[in-house]
Design an enzyme around this catalytic site. Sequence first.
Site, mmCIF file in Angstrom:
data_model
loop_
_atom_site.group_PDB
_atom_site.id
_atom_site.type_symbol
_atom_site.label_atom_id
_atom_site.label_comp_id
_atom_site.label_asym_id
_atom_site.label_seq_id
_atom_site.Cartn_x
_atom_site.Cartn_y
_atom_site.Cartn_z
ATOM 1 N N CYS A 290 -7.856 1.947 0.249
ATOM 2 C CA CYS A 290 -6.667 1.709 0.851
ATOM 3 C C CYS A 290 -6.567 0.426 1.712
ATOM 4 O O CYS A 290 -5.607 0.317 2.209
ATOM 5 C CB CYS A 290 -6.323 3.015 1.770
ATOM 6 S SG CYS A 290 -7.459 3.311 2.893
ATOM 7 N N HIS B 184 -0.916 -8.511 12.238
ATOM 8 C CA HIS B 184 0.452 -7.465 11.877
ATOM 9 C C HIS B 184 1.519 -8.455 11.076
ATOM 10 O O HIS B 184 2.162 -7.985 10.115
ATOM 11 C CB HIS B 184 1.094 -7.390 13.444
ATOM 12 C CG HIS B 184 0.625 -6.193 13.984
ATOM 13 N ND1 HIS B 184 0.648 -6.038 15.503
ATOM 14 C CD2 HIS B 184 -0.035 -5.311 13.440
ATOM 15 C CE1 HIS B 184 0.050 -4.895 15.917
ATOM 16 N NE2 HIS B 184 -0.409 -4.383 14.563
#
Length: 556
Positions: free
Chosen positions: A486, A186
Amino acid sequence: MEKTLRGVGVSHGVAIGQVRHMGTAVLEPATVQIPTEDAPREQARAKAAVDAVAADLIARGNLAGGEAQAVLEAQALMAQDPELMADVERRIAVGSSAERGVYDAFAAYRALLAAAGEYLAGRVADLDDVRNRIVARLMGVPMPGLPDSDEPYVLLARDLAPADTALLDPTLVLGFVTEEGGPTSHSAILARAMGVPAVVALPGATEIAEGVVVAVDGSSGEVLIGPSQAHQDELRQLAAERKAALAASSGPGRTSDGHLVPLLANVGGPADVAAALAAGAEGVGLFRTEFLFLDDSKRAPSEAAQVEAYRRVLEAFPEGRVVVRVLDAGADKPLDFLTPADEPNPALGVRGLRTLLEHPEVLHTQLRALATAAQGLPVHLEVMAPMVADRADAKAFAQACREAGLRAKFGAMVEIPSAALRARAILEEVEFLSLGTNDLAQYTFAADRQVGALARLQDPWQPALLDLVAAAASAAQAAGKSCGVCGEAAADPLLACVLIGLGVTSLSMGAASIPYVRASLGTFTLAQCRRAAEAARAADSAEEARLAAQQVLSGE
């Protein structure tokens, strides 16, 4: 004397400054036996501290916005997890203080996850941060957080929790280095979104003394300790030249001989659109819709709420391409109303499309919302399913899209090796492929994408991973269909050239990386990219693959 350390570069740019270390809370409270009659009071203290920390995380998320907001809201849900709170109350009932009960309950949960091999164990920094914040509040000690400094600095930490990364002030924090973490953690994702140079998984990072000057290269992963003034000047000059080259690069993505390569943005919701537009994104290559669902893990957002959120993103790219990934729930994104709580290994369980096919009403509602949101707009909407394993998965998703009346292209994400190896069959059912290189690497090498110690196997330069990319791209080319990337691999300017050489047709990344990739692509011809791709695939390691591609593109 200068010394160079190498970690994993996760966010472009160069930062030069004095080291400041991340502050930490007292992690382990004393063990004391409280009287039975005091248990209700201690349980109330624990509950109040948990609620306060959850509220603080949500407030930080509201302030940060974008992907950071969704990450912090997920952390708030972790803080208030009913099973954890029940364990805290049980421990207090048998004599633990509030702070000791919290500490031991989190420790038990952490150990349980690690022993079970669950994917969520990769969120260790998130879990520890929540625990530290609750315990610090109960003990009345300072919260873990950023150092107090009026001068810009380079931040060093064992790991950074999203709550800290999300609120980094780029005018003070020049860059950061962590000893743990991985390229898809994250904190790494948020660092890229903010454009803060960052290096993770650097052994010995926390041993660098406070106040020492370091130079951090977020592209190469190098951290230079004690650079001379002359070397600092040289690095600043190179950084200035790189910045000038980025400023001079504009327009559509293309190679130097004119081969068009659409450069798209990864977004988590409407809050990320402004940065994507500012970076010159030609559309959206990955709209992560799960962040809308994470606002409330107990129930799905209403169809009307989904329509509003989707339309705000679609309206921002008139005539552009917007690729929406339907809900990717499970593993590190659990939702109470969808995902089972007792899976021994959620990363290999019911997640992504598997979850949606078990709950067709959730999928159909989302597809109807997308159809409604796109009505009357000139945008080129494309919708893809996560975690497609085979042709049967692709067929089921395409059928669901048709039943929902969705007027869009239907696609499949390639995140599982079987999907890359059988891409030709999958393309019989869908109109495009999109490679999620983060998960594809995880499943190819059996290496949890959140574990810093396995960063070598998460390196997108691994030749085996490049082989799978080539297989999927070749299948798409044979079928006359598109195949984009992606995953975070697309954000590496050098690797972007190799991906195009492998046959990838578009690249999607965090907005901050788009100028770097655009400038890099514009330096080389398509033929050079193809030769670099061949050289990289012929190597035996990620490091050799990177070096081989560099040598080809530099003309050595």
